[in-house]
Write a protein that holds these residues in place. Structure first.
Motif, PDB file in Angstrom:
ATOM      1  N   UNK A 125       0.790  -1.224   0.000  1.00  0.00           N
ATOM      2  CA  UNK A 125       0.000   0.000   0.000  1.00  0.00           C
ATOM      3  C   UNK A 125       0.820   1.271   0.000  1.00  0.00           C
ATOM      4  N   UNK A 126       2.138   1.165  -0.182  1.00  0.00           N
ATOM      5  CA  UNK A 126       2.979   2.356  -0.197  1.00  0.00           C
ATOM      6  C   UNK A 126       2.745   3.136  -1.481  1.00  0.00           C
ATOM      7  N   UNK A 127       2.558   4.422  -1.355  1.00  0.00           N
ATOM      8  CA  UNK A 127       2.360   5.294  -2.507  1.00  0.00           C
ATOM      9  C   UNK A 127       3.696   5.469  -3.222  1.00  0.00           C
ATOM     10  N   UNK A 128       3.676   5.438  -4.534  1.00  0.00           N
ATOM     11  CA  UNK A 128       4.911   5.591  -5.319  1.00  0.00           C
ATOM     12  C   UNK A 128       5.549   6.958  -5.112  1.00  0.00           C
ATOM     13  N   UNK A 129       4.758   7.952  -4.704  1.00  0.00           N
ATOM     14  CA  UNK A 129       5.298   9.290  -4.473  1.00  0.00           C
ATOM     15  C   UNK A 129       6.288   9.307  -3.307  1.00  0.00           C
ATOM     16  N   UNK A 130       6.198   8.309  -2.447  1.00  0.00           N
ATOM     17  CA  UNK A 130       7.128   8.243  -1.308  1.00  0.00           C
ATOM     18  C   UNK A 130       8.567   8.096  -1.772  1.00  0.00           C
ATOM     19  N   UNK A 131       8.740   7.498  -2.940  1.00  0.00           N
ATOM     20  CA  UNK A 131      10.089   7.174  -3.408  1.00  0.00           C
ATOM     21  C   UNK A 131      10.554   8.115  -4.510  1.00  0.00           C
ATOM     22  N   UNK A 132      10.056   9.335  -4.494  1.00  0.00           N
ATOM     23  CA  UNK A 132      10.504  10.348  -5.436  1.00  0.00           C
ATOM     24  C   UNK A 132      11.301  11.393  -4.676  1.00  0.00           C
ATOM     25  N   UNK A 133      12.522  11.569  -5.061  1.00  0.00           N
ATOM     26  CA  UNK A 133      13.395  12.529  -4.403  1.00  0.00           C
ATOM     27  C   UNK A 133      14.060  11.937  -3.177  1.00  0.00           C
ATOM     28  N   UNK A 154       2.259   2.469  10.407  1.00  0.00           N
ATOM     29  CA  UNK A 154       2.290   1.917  11.747  1.00  0.00           C
ATOM     30  C   UNK A 154       1.282   0.793  11.874  1.00  0.00           C
ATOM     31  N   UNK A 155       1.758  -0.367  12.207  1.00  0.00           N
ATOM     32  CA  UNK A 155       0.913  -1.538  12.483  1.00  0.00           C
ATOM     33  C   UNK A 155      -0.159  -1.772  11.420  1.00  0.00           C
ATOM     34  N   UNK A 156       0.258  -1.766  10.158  1.00  0.00           N
ATOM     35  CA  UNK A 156      -0.643  -2.098   9.069  1.00  0.00           C
ATOM     36  C   UNK A 156      -1.456  -0.948   8.521  1.00  0.00           C
ATOM     37  N   UNK A 157      -1.263   0.267   9.032  1.00  0.00           N
ATOM     38  CA  UNK A 157      -2.045   1.424   8.599  1.00  0.00           C
ATOM     39  C   UNK A 157      -1.101   2.500   8.052  1.00  0.00           C
ATOM     40  N   UNK A 158      -1.473   3.045   6.889  1.00  0.00           N
ATOM     41  CA  UNK A 158      -0.739   4.162   6.299  1.00  0.00           C
ATOM     42  C   UNK A 158      -1.418   5.479   6.680  1.00  0.00           C
ATOM     43  N   UNK A 159      -0.620   6.462   7.064  1.00  0.00           N
ATOM     44  CA  UNK A 159      -1.119   7.792   7.418  1.00  0.00           C
ATOM     45  C   UNK A 159      -0.499   8.812   6.461  1.00  0.00           C
ATOM     46  N   UNK A 160      -1.301   9.769   5.991  1.00  0.00           N
ATOM     47  CA  UNK A 160      -0.753  10.833   5.148  1.00  0.00           C
ATOM     48  C   UNK A 160      -0.237  11.965   6.041  1.00  0.00           C
ATOM     49  N   UNK A 161       0.224  13.030   5.402  1.00  0.00           N
ATOM     50  CA  UNK A 161       0.831  14.134   6.160  1.00  0.00           C
ATOM     51  C   UNK A 161      -0.148  14.762   7.145  1.00  0.00           C
ATOM     52  N   UNK A 162      -1.381  14.987   6.733  1.00  0.00           N
ATOM     53  CA  UNK A 162      -2.373  15.598   7.624  1.00  0.00           C
ATOM     54  C   UNK A 162      -2.682  14.694   8.822  1.00  0.00           C
TER      55      UNK A 162
END
Length: 174
Positions: free
Chosen positions: A71-79, A113-121
């Motif tokens: 579930x990792x967003x591809x944007x995480x690995x830019x820059x 964290x523990x199976x859950x993805x959180x965005x910046x907000x």
């Protein structure tokens, strides 16, 4: 520093093991921060139990796959990417948000964290809740006050009865 393919695999496996053990991982962009600033951030994260470091995106991506995190967003690995692994999720979030207020160059990307993805907000919202220790101390205070109030209520009839007996003794002694 150029790493051999075996060294990259080993770093990826070590990171996957660390992620699995910690359960919490924060992704940040650090471009524009000076080395001194990053050292200050590392020092602020030590009490939270998190380790902050710069990692190659490919190594982090492979580590996530090895740790079976999806579930990792591809944007995480830019820059350029820096990660904070481990620690109390609320304490680390608070430290990162506070540091971001001081140094705008630090950008929060996401948290896992523990199976859950959180965005910046959502990470910023996590920073507003108390740490585990703070919440436990509040709970202990509430429980103590409840027990103390119950004890006072239970002691009231005995205390009142003692006052009645004392008043009767004084009345008969006169």
């Amino acid at each position: 520093m150029n790493l051999t393919k075996d060294q990259k695999k080993q770093k990826s496996q070590d990171l996957a093991t660390e992620i699995t053990a910690a359960g919490t991982m924060f992704f940040t962009a650090y471009q524009g921060l000076k080395f001194v600033d990053m050292a200050e951030l590392r020092a602020q994260l030590i009490p939270t139990g998190a380790k902050f470091r710069v990692e190659r995106n490919a190594i982090v991506d492979h580590a996530l796959r090895q740790a079976k995190i999806e579930g990792a967003d591809e944007k995480l690995f830019q820059g350029p990417t820096a990660i904070a692994v481990g620690g109390d999720i609320a304490a680390v979030a608070k430290a990162l948000v506070d540091f971001q207020k001081k140094f705008a160059a630090l950008k929060l990307r996401a948290c896992y964290s523990d199976g859950v993805w959180y965005n910046e907000e959502q990470v910023k919202q996590l920073a507003t809740i108390g740490t585990k220790e703070e919440n436990l101390s509040k709970l202990a205070g509430v429980l103590y006050s409840t027990v103390a109030q119950s004890a006072q209520v239970l002691q009231a009839p005995i205390r009142d009865f003692a006052y009645v007996i004392k008043a009767l003794e004084e009345k008969q002694g006169k």
